[in-house]
Write a protein that holds these residues in place. Structure first.
Motif, PDB file in Angstrom:
ATOM      1  N   GLU A  32      -6.841  -6.603  -9.526  1.00 42.60           N
ATOM      2  CA  GLU A  32      -6.567  -5.227  -9.929  1.00 42.60           C
ATOM      3  C   GLU A  32      -6.143  -4.364  -8.747  1.00 42.60           C
ATOM      4  OE1 GLU A  32      -9.586  -3.209 -12.152  1.00 42.60           O
ATOM      5  OE2 GLU A  32     -10.067  -5.005 -13.308  1.00 42.60           O
ATOM      6  N   ARG A  33      -5.337  -3.361  -9.048  1.00 38.88           N
ATOM      7  CA  ARG A  33      -4.946  -2.370  -8.041  1.00 38.88           C
ATOM      8  C   ARG A  33      -6.208  -1.672  -7.558  1.00 38.88           C
ATOM      9  NH1 ARG A  33      -2.701   3.352  -7.921  1.00 38.88           N
ATOM     10  NH2 ARG A  33      -3.854   3.634  -9.831  1.00 38.88           N
ATOM     11  N   ARG A  34      -6.302  -1.456  -6.261  1.00 39.38           N
ATOM     12  CA  ARG A  34      -7.462  -0.780  -5.682  1.00 39.38           C
ATOM     13  C   ARG A  34      -7.029   0.595  -5.196  1.00 39.38           C
ATOM     14  NH1 ARG A  34     -11.306  -5.057  -3.352  1.00 39.38           N
ATOM     15  NH2 ARG A  34     -10.594  -6.897  -4.441  1.00 39.38           N
ATOM     16  N   VAL A  35      -7.860   1.585  -5.460  1.00 41.40           N
ATOM     17  CA  VAL A  35      -7.623   2.938  -4.970  1.00 41.40           C
ATOM     18  C   VAL A  35      -8.731   3.249  -3.977  1.00 41.40           C
ATOM     19  CG1 VAL A  35      -7.405   5.368  -5.555  1.00 41.40           C
ATOM     20  CG2 VAL A  35      -6.497   3.624  -7.117  1.00 41.40           C
ATOM     21  N   ASP A  76      -1.363   7.952  -2.179  1.00 38.51           N
ATOM     22  CA  ASP A  76      -1.305   8.664  -3.448  1.00 38.51           C
ATOM     23  C   ASP A  76      -1.558  10.152  -3.245  1.00 38.51           C
ATOM     24  OD1 ASP A  76      -0.900   6.303  -4.808  1.00 38.51           O
ATOM     25  OD2 ASP A  76      -2.964   6.125  -5.486  1.00 38.51           O
ATOM     26  N   THR A 101      -1.925  -2.610  -3.983  1.00 36.21           N
ATOM     27  CA  THR A 101      -1.545  -3.453  -5.113  1.00 36.21           C
ATOM     28  C   THR A 101      -1.268  -4.859  -4.594  1.00 36.21           C
ATOM     29  OG1 THR A 101      -0.526  -1.535  -6.159  1.00 36.21           O
ATOM     30  CG2 THR A 101       0.032  -3.695  -7.065  1.00 36.21           C
ATOM     31  N   ARG A 157      -6.048   9.481  -0.357  1.00 34.06           N
ATOM     32  CA  ARG A 157      -6.149   8.378  -1.316  1.00 34.06           C
ATOM     33  C   ARG A 157      -5.021   7.368  -1.087  1.00 34.06           C
ATOM     34  NH1 ARG A 157      -6.340  11.036  -6.441  1.00 34.06           N
ATOM     35  NH2 ARG A 157      -4.139  10.595  -6.631  1.00 34.06           N
ATOM     36  N   TRP A 191       0.847  -1.187   0.000  1.00 33.94           N
ATOM     37  CA  TRP A 191       0.000   0.000   0.000  1.00 33.94           C
ATOM     38  C   TRP A 191       0.880   1.232   0.000  1.00 33.94           C
ATOM     39  CZ3 TRP A 191      -0.248   3.810   3.843  1.00 33.94           C
ATOM     40  CH2 TRP A 191       0.393   3.517   5.046  1.00 33.94           C
ATOM     41  N   SER A 247      -3.434   3.574  -2.467  1.00 32.92           N
ATOM     42  CA  SER A 247      -3.410   2.516  -3.480  1.00 32.92           C
ATOM     43  C   SER A 247      -2.977   1.215  -2.827  1.00 32.92           C
ATOM     44  CB  SER A 247      -2.415   2.842  -4.589  1.00 32.92           C
ATOM     45  OG  SER A 247      -2.895   3.891  -5.370  1.00 32.92           O
ATOM     46  N   HIS A 276     -10.499   5.850  -1.487  1.00 31.03           N
ATOM     47  CA  HIS A 276     -10.682   7.274  -1.217  1.00 31.03           C
ATOM     48  C   HIS A 276     -11.183   7.407   0.213  1.00 31.03           C
ATOM     49  CE1 HIS A 276     -10.077   8.488  -5.418  1.00 31.03           C
ATOM     50  NE2 HIS A 276     -10.627   7.312  -5.675  1.00 31.03           N
TER      51      HIS A 276
END
Length: 104
Positions: free
Chosen positions: A86-89, A71, A79, A75, A68, A77, A91
């Motif tokens: 999939e990479r998760r973002v 960002d 991975t 936020r 992690w 990310s 918020h």
């Protein structure tokens, strides 16, 4: 909101009973959750390692390791080491010792 990089550290489980149309609520693992057929979640470690906690076929848990990073101020990310995930973002709307609020 507590400093996000510090606040995130720990194991957070999805408290889907508290979700709204616009937010997902996560609570620390030791929270007194009502019974459920399984819960998803995340574990964030200070060194940047992460675990995505999923629901196994028999209502148990699965764990997928990854990393992690922040960002932005709000936020994160995540991975996974498994390239099929999939990479998760995430918020983040709010983070305190007893509650993590994510935007949907």
């Amino acid at each position: 909101m507590t400093e996000l990089a510090t606040c995130l550290i720990g194991r957070w489980m999805h408290s889907h009973e508290e979700d709204t149309d616009t937010t997902e609520i996560y609570r620390p693992e030791e929270y007194a959750f009502p019974p459920a057929r399984g819960r998803t979640g995340y574990e964030f470690m200070p060194d940047g390692q992460a675990i995505y906690i999923g629901i196994a076929a028999a209502d148990g848990s699965t764990e997928t390791h990854g990393r992690w990073e922040l960002d932005a101020d709000d936020r994160v990310s995540v991975t996974a080491e498994d390239p099929r995930i999939e990479r998760r973002v995430l918020h983040v709307q709010d983070c305190s010792p007893d509650k993590l609020v994510l935007s949907r």
